[in-house]
Design a protein around this motif. Structure first.
Motif, PDB file in Angstrom:
ATOM      1  N   GLN A 269     -15.374  -5.834 -27.617  1.00 42.83           N
ATOM      2  CA  GLN A 269     -16.639  -5.199 -27.704  1.00 42.83           C
ATOM      3  C   GLN A 269     -17.213  -4.583 -26.505  1.00 42.83           C
ATOM      4  OE1 GLN A 269     -19.414  -7.997 -29.487  1.00 42.83           O
ATOM      5  NE2 GLN A 269     -17.960  -9.040 -30.680  1.00 42.83           N
ATOM      6  N   ILE A 270     -17.570  -3.183 -26.484  1.00 38.57           N
ATOM      7  CA  ILE A 270     -17.941  -2.410 -25.444  1.00 38.57           C
ATOM      8  C   ILE A 270     -19.486  -2.274 -25.541  1.00 38.57           C
ATOM      9  CG2 ILE A 270     -17.476  -0.170 -24.284  1.00 38.57           C
ATOM     10  CD1 ILE A 270     -15.265   0.315 -25.948  1.00 38.57           C
ATOM     11  N   GLU A 271     -19.974  -2.678 -24.090  1.00 44.55           N
ATOM     12  CA  GLU A 271     -21.406  -2.494 -23.979  1.00 44.55           C
ATOM     13  C   GLU A 271     -21.588  -1.724 -22.819  1.00 44.55           C
ATOM     14  OE1 GLU A 271     -25.199  -5.398 -23.206  1.00 44.55           O
ATOM     15  OE2 GLU A 271     -23.358  -6.317 -23.256  1.00 44.55           O
ATOM     16  N   HIS A 272     -22.529  -0.655 -22.821  1.00 43.07           N
ATOM     17  CA  HIS A 272     -22.906   0.200 -21.364  1.00 43.07           C
ATOM     18  C   HIS A 272     -23.825  -0.804 -20.828  1.00 43.07           C
ATOM     19  CE1 HIS A 272     -25.166   3.304 -19.370  1.00 43.07           C
ATOM     20  NE2 HIS A 272     -23.816   3.720 -18.926  1.00 43.07           N
ATOM     21  N   LEU A 273     -23.739  -0.744 -19.396  1.00 46.92           N
ATOM     22  CA  LEU A 273     -24.688  -1.427 -18.546  1.00 46.92           C
ATOM     23  C   LEU A 273     -25.522  -0.460 -17.621  1.00 46.92           C
ATOM     24  CD1 LEU A 273     -22.613  -4.378 -17.311  1.00 46.92           C
ATOM     25  CD2 LEU A 273     -24.147  -4.296 -19.379  1.00 46.92           C
TER      26      LEU A 273
ATOM     27  N   ILE B 141     -13.810 -13.611 -22.568  1.00 47.56           N
ATOM     28  CA  ILE B 141     -13.430 -13.021 -21.124  1.00 47.56           C
ATOM     29  C   ILE B 141     -14.307 -11.671 -21.080  1.00 47.56           C
ATOM     30  CG2 ILE B 141     -11.703 -11.752 -20.355  1.00 47.56           C
ATOM     31  CD1 ILE B 141      -9.526 -13.417 -21.597  1.00 47.56           C
ATOM     32  N   HIS B 142     -15.061 -11.464 -19.869  1.00 47.33           N
ATOM     33  CA  HIS B 142     -15.968 -10.237 -19.592  1.00 47.33           C
ATOM     34  C   HIS B 142     -14.896  -9.446 -18.774  1.00 47.33           C
ATOM     35  CE1 HIS B 142     -19.238 -12.503 -21.387  1.00 47.33           C
ATOM     36  NE2 HIS B 142     -18.769 -13.465 -21.095  1.00 47.33           N
TER      37      HIS B 142
ATOM     38  N   PHE C 248     -16.247  -2.641 -16.007  1.00 52.76           N
ATOM     39  CA  PHE C 248     -15.375  -1.275 -15.574  1.00 52.76           C
ATOM     40  C   PHE C 248     -16.560  -0.245 -14.915  1.00 52.76           C
ATOM     41  CE2 PHE C 248     -12.869  -2.867 -18.650  1.00 52.76           C
ATOM     42  CZ  PHE C 248     -11.600  -2.660 -18.341  1.00 52.76           C
ATOM     43  N   GLU C 249     -16.079   0.464 -14.015  1.00 48.84           N
ATOM     44  CA  GLU C 249     -17.303   1.381 -13.375  1.00 48.84           C
ATOM     45  C   GLU C 249     -17.320   2.572 -14.302  1.00 48.84           C
ATOM     46  OE1 GLU C 249     -15.831   2.646  -9.544  1.00 48.84           O
ATOM     47  OE2 GLU C 249     -16.414   0.693  -8.569  1.00 48.84           O
ATOM     48  N   ALA C 250     -16.224   3.010 -15.382  1.00 48.86           N
ATOM     49  CA  ALA C 250     -16.573   4.010 -16.140  1.00 48.86           C
ATOM     50  C   ALA C 250     -16.168   3.344 -17.601  1.00 48.86           C
ATOM     51  CB  ALA C 250     -15.682   5.061 -15.724  1.00 48.86           C
ATOM     52  N   GLU C 251     -16.272   4.220 -18.849  1.00 53.17           N
ATOM     53  CA  GLU C 251     -15.619   3.692 -19.833  1.00 53.17           C
ATOM     54  C   GLU C 251     -14.470   3.619 -20.104  1.00 53.17           C
ATOM     55  OE1 GLU C 251     -15.892   5.115 -24.643  1.00 53.17           O
ATOM     56  OE2 GLU C 251     -17.042   6.216 -23.114  1.00 53.17           O
ATOM     57  N   PRO C 252     -13.970   2.332 -20.476  1.00 51.09           N
ATOM     58  CA  PRO C 252     -12.579   1.999 -20.276  1.00 51.09           C
ATOM     59  C   PRO C 252     -11.783   2.847 -21.254  1.00 51.09           C
ATOM     60  CG  PRO C 252     -13.753   0.266 -21.690  1.00 51.09           C
ATOM     61  CD  PRO C 252     -14.602   1.295 -21.070  1.00 51.09           C
ATOM     62  N   SER C 253     -10.280   3.165 -20.764  1.00 50.72           N
ATOM     63  CA  SER C 253      -9.517   3.797 -21.502  1.00 50.72           C
ATOM     64  C   SER C 253      -8.829   3.089 -22.861  1.00 50.72           C
ATOM     65  CB  SER C 253      -8.241   4.493 -20.648  1.00 50.72           C
ATOM     66  OG  SER C 253      -7.650   3.012 -20.011  1.00 50.72           O
ATOM     67  N   ASP C 254      -8.132   3.643 -23.600  1.00 49.40           N
ATOM     68  CA  ASP C 254      -7.475   3.072 -24.838  1.00 49.40           C
ATOM     69  C   ASP C 254      -6.392   2.033 -24.171  1.00 49.40           C
ATOM     70  OD1 ASP C 254      -9.018   4.379 -26.410  1.00 49.40           O
ATOM     71  OD2 ASP C 254      -7.375   5.940 -26.810  1.00 49.40           O
ATOM     72  N   GLU C 255      -5.734   2.523 -22.979  1.00 51.82           N
ATOM     73  CA  GLU C 255      -4.795   1.607 -22.623  1.00 51.82           C
ATOM     74  C   GLU C 255      -5.452   0.250 -21.812  1.00 51.82           C
ATOM     75  OE1 GLU C 255      -5.055   4.695 -21.903  1.00 51.82           O
ATOM     76  OE2 GLU C 255      -3.396   5.695 -22.666  1.00 51.82           O
TER      77      GLU C 255
END
Length: 264
Positions: free
Chosen positions: A41-45, A16-17, A20-27
């Protein structure tokens, strides 16, 4: 959110991908974790990347029967002897790349080659609108309605209709678009019975919707079912055969396309 099948030998495993327009929150990350296994896994585009163009670079044109489906990048490559559709790699399912969509195009082409004719067509779960466009290209005298549970998909289908010169409306040779959950739509009720019903969704909903699909089918009508794995074909076919339909074609391969008909 989108999902893909990274390993064709393991069709039940999906990645699943989520974008988000900004860094996702913990929630938000916690919500994603509940959809699968393991930690996200978080990746900045980079903002400078044209992601639409990048995604379309990996989508090669496909040919299914007389149909040729391509992204805007391959417009100049269109053969002269095919029915061509330009479908963007956008926010809806059904660019023609997946075996279920290509398989449905092949079945539609085969039915037309056999001399079958349809006047009242429904495409349930239309995605990009491609299968409805193909049906109208084969049977231009038909009245066709295409629906999807996702309003975004209906908007995408409307845009794709404009790109491909498909006329929208209620009349013969025109496509009517609507948001609908399965067959729960006044527009579908008003159009029924259908002599051709196409549903490229998933095995579970296909079984669940069998009573509604069968009741909306005209005597002697044809139904095309896809979005199911080979291991699910028997269960889906049984749901419709148990309601009086005859299995004409079981299809082949990992993603078979079922063709069934109602008694005349």
């Amino acid at each position: 959110m989108v999902a893909d099948e990274p390993d064709e030998s393991r069709p039940d495993d999906w990645v699943i991908h989520a974008y988000f327009e900004a860094e996702p929150s913990d929630e938000e990350l916690a919500a994603l974790s509940r959809l699968g296994r393991g930690e996200p896994q978080i990746e900045h585009l980079e903002d400078s990347t044209d992601w639409v163009t990048k995604s379309q670079q990996g989508l090669q044109p496909i040919r299914a029967g007389r149909f040729y489906v391509h992204t805007p990048m391959h417009y100049a490559d269109r053969p002269a002897d095919t029915v061509n559709f330009e479908i963007d790699a956008g926010l809806a399912f059904g660019t023609g790349q997946h075996a279920t969509t290509a398989g449905c195009l092949g079945v539609l082409d085969k039915l037309a080659t056999e001399g079958r004719s349809f006047d009242c067509i429904a495409d349930i779960g239309t995605g990009t609108g491609l299968l409805a466009f193909a049906a109208l290209a084969l049977w231009p005298q038909a009245r066709c309605i295409a629906t999807d549970i996702d309003p975004v998909a209906v908007d995408v289908s409307r845009d794709n209709a404009a790109i491909n010169g498909v006329k929208l409306g209620h009349g013969a040779g025109e496509l009517l678009l609507a948001v609908a959950d399965g067959m729960d739509s006044a527009l579908l009720t008003a159009r029924a019975p259908f002599d051709l019903l196409i549903a490229n969704i998933l095995a579970g909903p296909l079984i669940e919707l069998a009573p509604n699909f069968v009741s909306a089918l005209a005597p002697g009508g044809t139904i095309i079912l896809a979005g199911l794995l080979d291991t699910q074909a028997e269960g889906v076919a049984r749901a419709y055969e148990g309601r009086g339909l005859t299995l004409e074609d079981r299809g082949t391969g990992e993603w078979p396309v079922l063709v069934l008909s109602s008694p005349k």
